[in-house]
Design a protein around this motif. Structure first.
Motif, PDB file in Angstrom:
ATOM      1  N   GLU A  90      -2.208   8.559  -0.709  1.00 28.55           N
ATOM      2  CA  GLU A  90      -3.257   7.637  -0.281  1.00 28.55           C
ATOM      3  C   GLU A  90      -3.679   6.596  -1.309  1.00 28.55           C
ATOM      4  N   THR A  91      -3.681   6.954  -2.599  1.00 32.33           N
ATOM      5  CA  THR A  91      -4.137   5.946  -3.571  1.00 32.33           C
ATOM      6  C   THR A  91      -3.022   4.946  -3.885  1.00 32.33           C
ATOM      7  N   ALA A  92      -1.763   5.401  -3.835  1.00 35.83           N
ATOM      8  CA  ALA A  92      -0.649   4.460  -3.994  1.00 35.83           C
ATOM      9  C   ALA A  92      -0.624   3.497  -2.809  1.00 35.83           C
ATOM     10  N   LEU A  93      -0.952   4.038  -1.654  1.00 37.63           N
ATOM     11  CA  LEU A  93      -1.022   3.207  -0.448  1.00 37.63           C
ATOM     12  C   LEU A  93      -2.060   2.095  -0.629  1.00 37.63           C
ATOM     13  N   LEU A  94      -3.213   2.461  -1.186  1.00 39.92           N
ATOM     14  CA  LEU A  94      -4.265   1.460  -1.378  1.00 39.92           C
ATOM     15  C   LEU A  94      -3.815   0.390  -2.367  1.00 39.92           C
ATOM     16  N   GLN A 104       1.609   2.777  -6.815  1.00 41.49           N
ATOM     17  CA  GLN A 104       1.613   3.947  -7.702  1.00 41.49           C
ATOM     18  C   GLN A 104       0.258   4.629  -7.581  1.00 41.49           C
ATOM     19  N   PRO A 105       0.236   5.963  -7.668  1.00 40.12           N
ATOM     20  CA  PRO A 105      -1.034   6.670  -7.492  1.00 40.12           C
ATOM     21  C   PRO A 105      -2.081   6.261  -8.532  1.00 40.12           C
ATOM     22  N   THR A 117     -15.647   6.510  -2.564  1.00 39.83           N
ATOM     23  CA  THR A 117     -16.579   5.568  -3.208  1.00 39.83           C
ATOM     24  C   THR A 117     -15.854   4.347  -3.768  1.00 39.83           C
ATOM     25  N   HIS A 118     -14.606   4.540  -4.275  1.00 44.90           N
ATOM     26  CA  HIS A 118     -13.859   3.435  -4.881  1.00 44.90           C
ATOM     27  C   HIS A 118     -12.453   3.412  -4.291  1.00 44.90           C
ATOM     28  N   GLY A 119     -12.348   2.934  -3.066  1.00 47.46           N
ATOM     29  CA  GLY A 119     -11.053   2.907  -2.397  1.00 47.46           C
ATOM     30  C   GLY A 119     -10.476   1.510  -2.364  1.00 47.46           C
ATOM     31  N   LEU A 120     -10.267   0.985  -1.159  1.00 49.95           N
ATOM     32  CA  LEU A 120      -9.700  -0.360  -1.034  1.00 49.95           C
ATOM     33  C   LEU A 120     -10.674  -1.382  -1.622  1.00 49.95           C
ATOM     34  N   TYR A 121     -10.160  -2.264  -2.467  1.00 55.85           N
ATOM     35  CA  TYR A 121     -10.991  -3.277  -3.152  1.00 55.85           C
ATOM     36  C   TYR A 121     -12.235  -2.629  -3.765  1.00 55.85           C
ATOM     37  N   ALA A 122     -12.048  -1.437  -4.338  1.00 56.20           N
ATOM     38  CA  ALA A 122     -13.108  -0.693  -5.036  1.00 56.20           C
ATOM     39  C   ALA A 122     -14.316  -0.412  -4.148  1.00 56.20           C
TER      40      ALA A 122
END
Ligand SMILES: Cc1cc2nc3c(=O)[nH]c(=O)nc-3n(C[C@H](O)[C@H](O)[C@H](O)COP(=O)(O)O)c2cc1C
Ligand code: SF4
Length: 438
Positions: free
Chosen positions: A183-187, A196-197, A206-211
Motif C-alpha cells: 500500500e505505501t509503494a502504491l501511494l 517503493q515502500p 494520517t499521512h497517506g496520499l499527499y501526506a
C-alpha cells in the motif's frame, strides 16, 4: 470429473459474484436492475459515522491479504482535521495465482464504483482513486466506462443524488510492478514516484496520499460494502465464521477440472472447493497447494479439511492471504515450483532493503544448483539460514512472503530436495543456468 453433491453446492454463496453471469453485467442499466446503486441511496441518508459503525459491526476484514478489520481502518481517519481525505482502492492484484479482483472489475465494475462512493462518503473523502494494474487493459477499460456511466447518471461528481456530497473518482493504471500492490509503494507510485515502500509510522491513516489521511482498501473489500449496507451487519455475519465473516471469492487454479472463482462462506474447506470445481484433473492426485497465493506457506494433502478462514489457515501454519488456491499434483515438483516463485520474488524485489534484495538473489542461485543436480546437503541449511535472515528483517511483506514456499516445502517435502542432491531425480535445469551461480 466429479459432480458436486447438493450439500456441497449449497456452500456457494454468490454475493459479490451474483451478477457475473447476467448479460451485459458491466453496464449500468443491468446493474441498476439488479439492486445497483440502491445501497448508495440508502447510505447517503445515513450519517457517515453510522456507516463506519455498520462496517465495524459486520466484522468485514480486508480482502487484500492481511485481513485487517475494515471498519477499524476507516475509524482511524481523523475527522475535523481540515485536511483532504482520500480513498485509494488497491486493484494491483499481482500476487501469483491471485485472480479475484480483475474478474470482479471486468464482470461487475459498478459494484466497485458504488462501494467507492459509499466508503468515500463514510470517511469524508472528496477524491478517490482506483490504482489498477497496468497490464489489465480490459478490466481498466470496463472500469473507466463504468466510472463515466456513473458520472453521467449523477452518482459521481457534484451534489451526488442531490445529497450535497461531491466525489471525483480517478482510475489510474500502474506500470505493472508487484511491489506497487504494497500500500505505501502504491501511494508513492500514485504520486508519480518510483514505487517503493515507505517507512511506517506514520501510517496512511494520517499521512497517506499527499501526506493526508488515506484509506487503502482492496477491490473485494470495497465491493463488499454495498451488500452490507443493503443486507445489514447481521446478514453479513450469518455467512462465514465468528471471526471471519461473510463470503469470500476463492480462485482455484492448477490441476483442477474446472479452474475459476468460487464464492463461498468463509470457512469452506479445500475438499469442498475441489468438489465444486469438479475434482482434480484426470490422472492427478493432490500433493501440495497454496491457500492464498505464492506468499503463503504451502499446505499438503493432509490439510484438505482445514477451514479456509483467517484463523483456520493460521492454525495449520499458513496464511489465508488472497484465497488464491493453486493446486499441484503428484506430477508436480515442489522444489521446481518454489524455484519459479523465487525467480518471481527476485525479479520483483524493489531493492530497497538488503535482506530481500540479496537474499532472493542468492536463493535463486542455490535452487538452480540443486535443480541442475549439483546441490549439496549444506545448501538446504543455507536456504533455511537465508530465510531466517529475510523473514522479519525485510522492509516490507514482499521479502517475508518470498520465504514462505521455501521453508514450507522444506518442511513437507525435504525428500524431494534430497532426491535431486543424491541423484535419484534427474536434473530439471541444464548446467547452462549455473553461469554465475557459484
Ligand atoms: C508485496 C505486496 C503486494 C501486495 N499486493 C496487493 C495487491 O495487489 N492488492 C491488495 O489489495 N493488497 C496487496 N497487498 C496488501 C496491501 O499492502 C494492503 O494491505 C491492502 O491493500 C489493504 O487492503 P485491505 O485492508 O482491504 O485488505 C500487498 C502487500 C505486499 C507486501
Ligand atoms: S522487502 Fe524487498 S520489496 Fe520490500 S522494501 Fe525490501 S527490497 Fe523492497
Amino acid at each position: 470429473m466429479t459432480t458436486p453433491r447438493p450439500e456441497t453446492l449449497a456452500k456457494l454463496t454468490p454475493v459479490l459474484t451474483k451478477r457475473w453471469l447476467s448479460p451485459d453485467a458491466w453496464r449500468i442499466g443491468t446493474y441498476e436492475q439488479l439492486d445497483g446503486y440502491a445501497a448508495l441511496r440508502k447510505a447517503l441518508k445515513a450519517h457517515p459515522d453510522d456507516l463506519i459503525q455498520l462496517i465495524k459491526d459486520s466484522g468485514l476484514r480486508g480482502r487484500g491479504g492481511a485481513g485487517f478489520p475494515t471498519g477499524l481502518k476507516w475509524g482511524f481517519i481523523p475527522q475535523g482535521d481540515g485536511k483532504p481525505h482520500y480513498l485509494v482502492v488497491n486493484a494491483d492484484e499481482g500476487e501469483p495465482g491471485t485472480c479475484k479482483d480483475l474478474p470482479l472489475m471486468t464482470h461487475d465494475p459498478h459494484a466497485l464504483v458504488e462501494g467507492v462512493i459509499i466508503a468515500s462518503y463514510a470517511i469524508r473523502a472528496a477524491r478517490a482513486y482506483i490504482y489498477i494494474r497496468g497490464e489489465a487493459v480490459h478490466a481498466a477499460r470496463r472500469l473507466r466506462n463504468a466510472v463515466q456511466e456513473a458520472y453521467d447518471k449523477g452518482y459521481l461528481g457534484r451534489n451526488i443524488l442531490r445529497s450535497g456530497y461531491d466525489l471525483e473518482l480517478v482510475v489510474h493504471s500502474g506500470a505493472g510492478a508487484y511491489i506497487c500492490g504494497e500500500e505505501t509503494a502504491l501511494l508513492d507510485s500514485l504520486e508519480g514516484f518510483r514505487g517503493q515502500p515507505r517507512l511506517r509510522p506514520p501510517f496512511p491513516a494520517t499521512h497517506g496520499l499527499y501526506a493526508s489521511p488515506t484509506v487503502v482498501n482492496n477491490v473485494g473489500t470495497i465491493a463488499s460494502v454495498p451488500p452490507i449496507v443493503l443486507g445489514g451487519a447481521d446478514w453479513w455475519k450469518s455467512m462465514g465464521t465468528e471471526k471471519s465473516s461473510g463470503p469470500m471469492i476463492y480462485s482455484l487454479s492448477g490441476r483442477v477440472a474446472n479452474p475459476g472463482q468460487y464464492e463461498c462462506s468463509m470457512g469452506v474447506t479445500l475438499r469442498e472447493l475441489l468438489e465444486l470445481a469438479g475434482g482434480m484433473q484426470p490422472g492427478h492426485n493432490l500433493r501440495f497447494w497454496t491457500p492464498g497465493g505464492s506468499s503463503t506457506p504451502l499446505l499438503a494433502a493432509e490439510h484438505l479439511d482445514v477451514p479456509l478462514d483467517f484463523e483456520g489457515v493460521a492454525g495449520a501454519g499458513s496464511i489465508l492471504g488472497t484465497t488464491a488456491t493453486q493446486i499441484f499434483s503428484d506430477q508436480d515438483c515442489p522444489v521446481y515450483a518454489t524455484y519459479r516463485w523465487l525467480e518471481f520474488y527476485h525479479h520483483e524485489s524493489c531493492g530497497k532493503c538488503t535482506p530481500c534484495r540479496e537474499g532472493n538473489y542468492w536463493m535463486v542461485r542455490v535452487y538452480r544448483r540443486i535443480l541442475a543436480g549439483q546441490g549439496t546437503h549444506e545448501d538446504l541449511d543455507t536456504l533455511l539460514d537465508t530465510c531466517d535472515n529475510i523473514l522479519g528483517r525485510s522492509f516490507c511483506g514482499l521479502g517475508d512472503g518470498a520465504t514462505s514456499s521455501v521453508t514450507s516445502s522444506l518442511q513437507y517435502f525435504k525428500q524431494d530436495y534430497l532426491d535431486y542432491i543424491e541423484g535419484r531425480t534427474a536434473p530439471k535445469l541444464s548446467e547452462k543456468t549455473l553461469v554465475g551461480a557459484h
